[in-house]
Design a protein around this motif. Structure first.
Motif, PDB file in Angstrom:
ATOM      1  N   LEU A   1       0.817  -1.219   0.000  1.00  7.97           N
ATOM      2  CA  LEU A   1       0.000   0.000   0.000  1.00  7.97           C
ATOM      3  C   LEU A   1       0.848   1.266   0.000  1.00  7.97           C
ATOM      4  CD1 LEU A   1      -2.589  -1.250   2.654  1.00  7.97           C
ATOM      5  CD2 LEU A   1      -2.713  -1.455   0.177  1.00  7.97           C
TER       6      LEU A   1
ATOM      7  N   MET B   1      -2.584   1.649  -5.385  1.00  7.37           N
ATOM      8  CA  MET B   1      -2.892   0.543  -4.473  1.00  7.37           C
ATOM      9  C   MET B   1      -3.788   1.012  -3.334  1.00  7.37           C
ATOM     10  SD  MET B   1      -2.043  -2.372  -5.390  1.00  7.37           S
ATOM     11  CE  MET B   1      -2.482  -3.095  -3.806  1.00  7.37           C
ATOM     12  N   GLN B   2      -3.557   2.217  -2.836  1.00 11.92           N
ATOM     13  CA  GLN B   2      -4.404   2.732  -1.764  1.00 11.92           C
ATOM     14  C   GLN B   2      -5.835   2.928  -2.262  1.00 11.92           C
ATOM     15  OE1 GLN B   2      -2.367   6.164  -0.133  1.00 11.92           O
ATOM     16  NE2 GLN B   2      -0.749   4.920   0.767  1.00 11.92           N
TER      17      GLN B   2
ATOM     18  N   THR C   1      -7.631  -0.470  -2.617  1.00 11.82           N
ATOM     19  CA  THR C   1      -8.000  -1.146  -1.372  1.00 11.82           C
ATOM     20  C   THR C   1      -8.809  -0.284  -0.414  1.00 11.82           C
ATOM     21  OG1 THR C   1      -5.927  -0.448  -0.335  1.00 11.82           O
ATOM     22  CG2 THR C   1      -5.925  -2.597  -1.448  1.00 11.82           C
TER      23      THR C   1
END
Length: 263
Positions: free
Chosen positions: A66, A71-72, A75
């Motif tokens: 992350l 990616m943050q 997710t």
């Protein structure tokens, strides 16, 4: 500060070990332990890791998760985390990998740092990280989530060893001062179709910053990176789902290609 009793932390570590062994998933920890903190989660991961070492698994490094905005966003979690890497999680380039060994299987594109010397926090900088690095090499991370995905928080993810399943190493190793690591780029193919692409600068602005972050975070937990450790610096693409029969190839141009096939 940890808030969960020691026996609860041990019981969660047991659940996660069982899910890994049985290739299943367990319900959200945060739904069952609503007061659970990040420190509790790292305590669970630490207990799980300690038991794995006691059972004979050989630690070879750490993963950082992350670290990029993609990616943050993928997710819904807005801070990095870390997990443990064991020798039995590392595959060679071109490996044929059993899909059923993992749960919720996804692939990420990363760089791996091999350290030539220890790296201590709490004040490690990007320059310390680069100085400690022997070489950097392309890597694919195989994500495996032993906790159900819907509604996960960073507490669930950390407890689940930051969703580390395995990794594939390949391509061309380079010394960190021989290339501008920010501009290492890759195209990720699944079955001859490009699914994702990105540049390594998406990882905190420079992937070595992830390594420095890790050293400083480990120092908070009384730990450090050792000489010889392998550090996965974080994905600079979104994860892609893979199924049995899929072939994955990441093309890093000057740093070569890395591939694996799932059965």
């Amino acid at each position: 500060m940890t808030g969960l009793p020691t026996e609860t932390i041990a019981a969660i570590a047991d659940e996660l070990a069982g899910a890994e062994r049985d290739r299943t998933t367990i319900p959200l920890l945060t739904a069952r332990h609503p007061g659970m903190t990040v420190d509790d989660a790292y305590a669970v991961q630490g207990e799980w890791r300690r038991r794995a070492v006691a059972a004979g698994r050989r630690p070879v490094g750490r993963k950082i998760g992350l670290t990029s905005k993609v990616m943050q966003a993928a997710t819904g979690i807005d801070e990095p985390d870390y997990g443990a890497i064991f020798a039995d999680m590392v595959y060679e380039n071109g490996s044929v990998i059993e899909h059923g060994r993992f749960s919720n299987v996804r692939i990420e594109v990363e760089l791996a740092f091999r350290l030539a010397e220890p790296l201590d926090g709490p004040d490690a900088t990007i320059f310390d990280a680069l100085r400690a690095t022997e070489y950097v090499v392309p890597a694919l991370e195989i994500l495996s989530s032993r906790i159900e995905l819907a509604g996960r928080t960073i507490v669930d993810t950390i407890s689940d060893n930051a969703a580390m399943g395995a990794m594939v190493l390949g391509g061309t190793p380079v010394r960190p001062d021989d290339v501008d690591l920010r501009w290492v780029a890759a195209m990720l193919h699944r079955n001859e179709t490009i699914e994702e692409s990105g540049v390594a600068g998406a990882v905190l602005g420079h992937p070595a910053l992830g390594v420095a972050w890790l050293a400083n975070k480990l120092a908070q937990h009384g730990d450090r990176l050792e000489a010889g450790d392998l550090v996965l610096a974080g994905s600079f693409t979104r994860p892609i789902w893979v199924q049995p029969g899929d072939t994955v190839l990441a093309d890093y141009r000057d740093l070569g290609t890395i591939t694996c096939r799932f059965v």
